[in-house]
Design an enzyme around this catalytic site. Sequence first.
Site, mmCIF file in Angstrom:
data_model
loop_
_atom_site.group_PDB
_atom_site.id
_atom_site.type_symbol
_atom_site.label_atom_id
_atom_site.label_comp_id
_atom_site.label_asym_id
_atom_site.label_seq_id
_atom_site.Cartn_x
_atom_site.Cartn_y
_atom_site.Cartn_z
ATOM 1 C CE LYS A 213 48.317 -68.590 63.926
ATOM 2 N NZ LYS A 213 47.476 -68.823 62.733
ATOM 3 C CD GLU A 219 45.200 -57.092 72.344
ATOM 4 O OE1 GLU A 219 44.672 -56.282 71.564
ATOM 5 O OE2 GLU A 219 46.062 -57.927 71.965
ATOM 6 N N GLY A 270 42.841 -67.965 63.459
ATOM 7 C CA GLY A 270 42.207 -67.870 64.775
ATOM 8 C C GLY A 270 40.714 -68.078 64.748
ATOM 9 N NE ARG A 271 38.874 -64.828 59.544
ATOM 10 C CZ ARG A 271 40.135 -64.442 59.328
ATOM 11 N NH1 ARG A 271 40.941 -64.210 60.334
ATOM 12 N NH2 ARG A 271 40.589 -64.283 58.092
ATOM 13 C CD GLU A 357 39.866 -61.304 62.361
ATOM 14 O OE1 GLU A 357 40.038 -60.411 63.214
ATOM 15 O OE2 GLU A 357 40.098 -62.512 62.572
ATOM 16 C CG HIS A 388 10.595 -58.388 73.700
ATOM 17 N ND1 HIS A 388 9.354 -57.879 74.022
ATOM 18 C CD2 HIS A 388 10.416 -59.715 73.481
ATOM 19 C CE1 HIS A 388 8.461 -58.855 74.027
ATOM 20 N NE2 HIS A 388 9.079 -59.982 73.699
ATOM 21 C CE LYS A 503 46.353 -57.342 66.971
ATOM 22 N NZ LYS A 503 46.765 -58.728 66.654
#
Length: 527
Positions: A213, A219, A270-271, A357, A388, A503
């Site tokens: 954005k 990254e 973002g999420r 978040e 399991h 960051k």
Amino acid sequence: MISWENLDTLSSFKKLQALKGAVDIKAELGGAKAADRVADYQIPMAAGLTYNYAAKEVDSKVLSVMADLAKEAQLAEKFEETYNGAVVNTGEKRLVLHHLTRGQLGKAVKADNVDKRDFYIEQQKRIAEFADNVHSGKITNADGEKFTTVVQIGIGGSDLGPRAMYLALSEWAKANNTKLMEAEFISNVDPDDAAGVLSRVDLAHSIFILVSKSGTTLETLTNESFVKDALKKAGLNPAKHMIAVTSETSPLAHNPDYLAAFYMDDYIGGRYSSTSAVGGAVLSLAFGPKVFADFLDGAAAEDKIESSSDIKKNPAMLDALIGLYERNVQGYPSTAVLPYSQALSRFPAHLQQLDMESNGKSVNRFGKPVDYVTGPVIFGEPGTNGQHSFYQLLHQGTNIVPLQFIGFQENQAGVDVVIEGSTSQKKLCANVAAQIMAFACGKDDGDPNKSFAGGRPSSIIYGKQLTPQSLGALLAHFENKVMFQGFLWNINSFDQEGVQLGKKLAKKVLAHDTDGALKAYSDLLRI
């Protein structure tokens, strides 16, 4: 008049606290009227889904107090404020408009001198046209050959949600002949991630989506450089293989280094961005624009249901209230999300970010510390794999972990086999039913090692099949649940300052501007 108050100041919350332990689900689901309870304690959702909460520690008295709490906390009114364009994100002083990416719930919302619903529709149309041109061969590589693979480069909400949605629909799309391109995802700045993806794809026939954005995500830009280097070494022009999803004010916008750019804005976190261009580009390229449109329709239909003020008609609001009761009254620290669908293999990871978040906060909307716990730890894996793996602790561990099951009556692939009198899908569904009862009712045994205390609460969202529409409804449900819980806790669910400190320190490390322990840890890793 909207009033933003801390949870512990609300009189109905104090009444809810007094009901701690009032309902014994072991007795409720083991009694003569258990079948009636299972039938009655559920709410219809969009796209044929149903939210069933019969195995939760609630009854009519608890539900009545929860209804009072929802009214006192003005949950429906705060949702209405949100979709009508109020500045709900107080930390960043922003509107919160992800609901508008899939439908108009209320009045027109204008920001940045434009109607935002029109803006989102325009981007969806642009993405659809681009995807159609790629599929038809109007947009090709330098040799005039069709692109066959799409690779999304992003991290956090630019990866987890779209990746989970792609995986959720991949087998359905194959069975319905709408799988048009393969998709891959690069997120981790670890070079092994990008290298692994690039080794699997045919670079000459791959189109890359750079998602950032701000256009400055470290990254993501690092991985973009990694990909561009690989394209150049293969004799390919990166500008002919890359598109961007970004804001109109970022350095990626209107940039000749990309075939095209599609836009989002600061009002989409973002999420919460899977129904924006962030999810739209990759899903439209992979499955076609109609599948993405159907996904949006499912989300929009669920949003409409969850705008109701009646908790018995609003599954996300009730789910949020029950979750708050478990967290703030019962004292349960975590929640497990358990989808009995391999297609939802990465859905718990997306919900982990969405919930933790958003609601991992210790100060209220005004920056004042709260005196109560907020968001739970979210984790999960698909069934029956989880059975399991970590179910041992869920059944017999010292902590009670509330459970959210998701199940479907039919699989996506449309193929199955009968083994020992039942199909694989029937065995899968049998395990869901068995686990709900095992967690709720347990088992007494003379050998303490084989005793199950029971009393483990759970809910289940179930439907006929996981489709684009039902996936959209499922996503919207959890987004709205998280939102309602943030309102109840009086926290800002739409910023994420907690990710910033690390960051900043990483940048200091890379600039060799360190001393003390930070330098010592940097030296350990030979940075």
